[in-house]
Design a protein around this motif. Sequence first.
Motif, PDB file in Angstrom:
ATOM      1  N   ARG A   1      -4.527  -1.234   7.826  1.00 13.56           N
ATOM      2  CA  ARG A   1      -5.210  -1.819   6.665  1.00 13.56           C
ATOM      3  C   ARG A   1      -4.424  -2.995   6.099  1.00 13.56           C
ATOM      4  O   ARG A   1      -5.003  -4.032   5.729  1.00 13.56           O
ATOM      5  CB  ARG A   1      -5.404  -0.731   5.609  1.00 13.56           C
TER       6      ARG A   1
ATOM      7  N   GLN B   1      -4.636  -6.068   8.473  1.00 17.77           N
ATOM      8  CA  GLN B   1      -5.958  -6.685   8.368  1.00 17.77           C
ATOM      9  C   GLN B   1      -6.094  -7.456   7.056  1.00 17.77           C
ATOM     10  O   GLN B   1      -6.695  -8.540   7.026  1.00 17.77           O
ATOM     11  CB  GLN B   1      -7.039  -5.610   8.501  1.00 17.77           C
ATOM     12  N   ALA B   2      -5.534  -6.924   5.967  1.00 19.31           N
ATOM     13  CA  ALA B   2      -5.594  -7.621   4.685  1.00 19.31           C
ATOM     14  C   ALA B   2      -4.762  -8.894   4.708  1.00 19.31           C
ATOM     15  O   ALA B   2      -5.170  -9.932   4.164  1.00 19.31           O
ATOM     16  CB  ALA B   2      -5.130  -6.692   3.568  1.00 19.31           C
TER      17      ALA B   2
ATOM     18  N   ALA C   1      -6.709 -11.484   6.558  1.00 17.11           N
ATOM     19  CA  ALA C   1      -7.869 -11.961   5.814  1.00 17.11           C
ATOM     20  C   ALA C   1      -7.496 -12.694   4.539  1.00 17.11           C
ATOM     21  O   ALA C   1      -8.367 -13.252   3.857  1.00 17.11           O
ATOM     22  CB  ALA C   1      -8.783 -10.781   5.477  1.00 17.11           C
ATOM     23  N   GLY C   2      -6.208 -12.676   4.189  1.00 17.61           N
ATOM     24  CA  GLY C   2      -5.768 -13.319   2.956  1.00 17.61           C
ATOM     25  C   GLY C   2      -6.090 -12.526   1.711  1.00 17.61           C
ATOM     26  O   GLY C   2      -6.075 -13.082   0.604  1.00 17.61           O
ATOM     27  N   THR C   3      -6.371 -11.230   1.862  1.00 14.76           N
ATOM     28  CA  THR C   3      -6.752 -10.398   0.711  1.00 14.76           C
ATOM     29  C   THR C   3      -5.653  -9.415   0.305  1.00 14.76           C
ATOM     30  O   THR C   3      -5.869  -8.614  -0.611  1.00 14.76           O
ATOM     31  CB  THR C   3      -8.038  -9.615   1.023  1.00 14.76           C
ATOM     32  N   ALA C   4      -4.522  -9.452   0.973  1.00 13.77           N
ATOM     33  CA  ALA C   4      -3.447  -8.502   0.650  1.00 13.77           C
ATOM     34  C   ALA C   4      -2.890  -8.773  -0.739  1.00 13.77           C
ATOM     35  O   ALA C   4      -2.692  -9.921  -1.133  1.00 13.77           O
ATOM     36  CB  ALA C   4      -2.337  -8.590   1.691  1.00 13.77           C
ATOM     37  N   ARG C   5      -2.630  -7.712  -1.475  1.00  8.89           N
ATOM     38  CA  ARG C   5      -2.024  -7.801  -2.802  1.00  8.89           C
ATOM     39  C   ARG C   5      -0.763  -6.945  -2.815  1.00  8.89           C
ATOM     40  O   ARG C   5      -0.718  -5.885  -2.196  1.00  8.89           O
ATOM     41  CB  ARG C   5      -3.001  -7.324  -3.883  1.00  8.89           C
TER      42      ARG C   5
ATOM     43  N   ASP D   1       0.853  -1.186   0.000  1.00  5.99           N
ATOM     44  CA  ASP D   1       0.000   0.000   0.000  1.00  5.99           C
ATOM     45  C   ASP D   1       0.887   1.233   0.000  1.00  5.99           C
ATOM     46  O   ASP D   1       2.033   1.193   0.458  1.00  5.99           O
ATOM     47  CB  ASP D   1      -0.919   0.002   1.218  1.00  5.99           C
TER      48      ASP D   1
END
Length: 331
Positions: free
Chosen positions: A207, A210-211, A214-218, A178
């Motif tokens: 952020r 948390q990503a 949740a396994g949503t980090a890119r 990010d």
Amino acid sequence: MLFFGMEGVFSALPLQALLRAGVTVCALVVPASWRQGPADQPKGQRPPPLRPLLAPTSRHGARPLLPVLNRALAVSPVALALQAGLPVWEVSRLQAEEAIATLAAYQPDVLCVACFPYRLPVPLLTLPRLGAINLHPSLLPALRGPEPLFWVFREGLSETGVTVHLLEERLDAGPIIDQERIGVPDGITYAELERRCALCGARLLVRAVQALAAGTARSYPQDEQRSSYRPAPSPADLLVPASDWPARRVYNFIRGVASWAGPLPVTSQQEMLFASDALAWWDPSAGRPLTSLPGALPATERLLPCGSGLVHLRLASGEAAHAVPASPEQS
């Protein structure tokens, strides 16, 4: 999570944000050598690789030799951690087996670094299940290195930013998770810019964590063609060559850095002054003409001719009586 930081807002505000967001922080790790000097150790005795810190401490009356060591102590990550009941470890040798084993025992999901002066060894980088991340106060890949905010002022930039990236062995070079841009307005001080970066970075860090959970980090790789590295500033980097810079750049550098590093040496024509602040600037070529001269200035102030335009300076104590001739190399 294991959090690595040091005294100052760029560690304290992100740690505070993580705690407020409900992130489970196992322990805080701070650098022992930045809190202790040779006089704090018995002669001939090597300090342990890490030790638990039971209460916030600071060495009073000691001024760092280089401004890179200065940090605002008004907000302390150590105080925040101890108030939250977290273990705090001071480390002097992260590579030591004892240090690695002690930190590995926490079995962290994430390692988070925000203004920590040591590189993490590979056994620590590979320790967390979800990854190790760093909060860096620049728009990576630009301004890698230990003091990017100084170079924002030195290079007269009007914009900087904050980046959260994955840690790897190369300094500040891991994939970006990010990033956010931050404007650098005329007249902002180092402390205020650092505070704005810390507030922005704290939000990005929460952020990112948390990503990751949740396994949503890119993430995406840094563009090495656009990368730049800047070292810790040396005393020579504090010199202000007023005759070579436009007034706006002189004003912003002195205004930004003098409150952080102390009075700055300024060369102009055949003299050297030491400026503690910059009060105003004028430059017709930048659309800011001096319509009328200020009234009589006190002895502690001076109008400084620049490469183009003028800057109204406040001189350091004693400078009103002494103007040092510039050496041939400086003039």
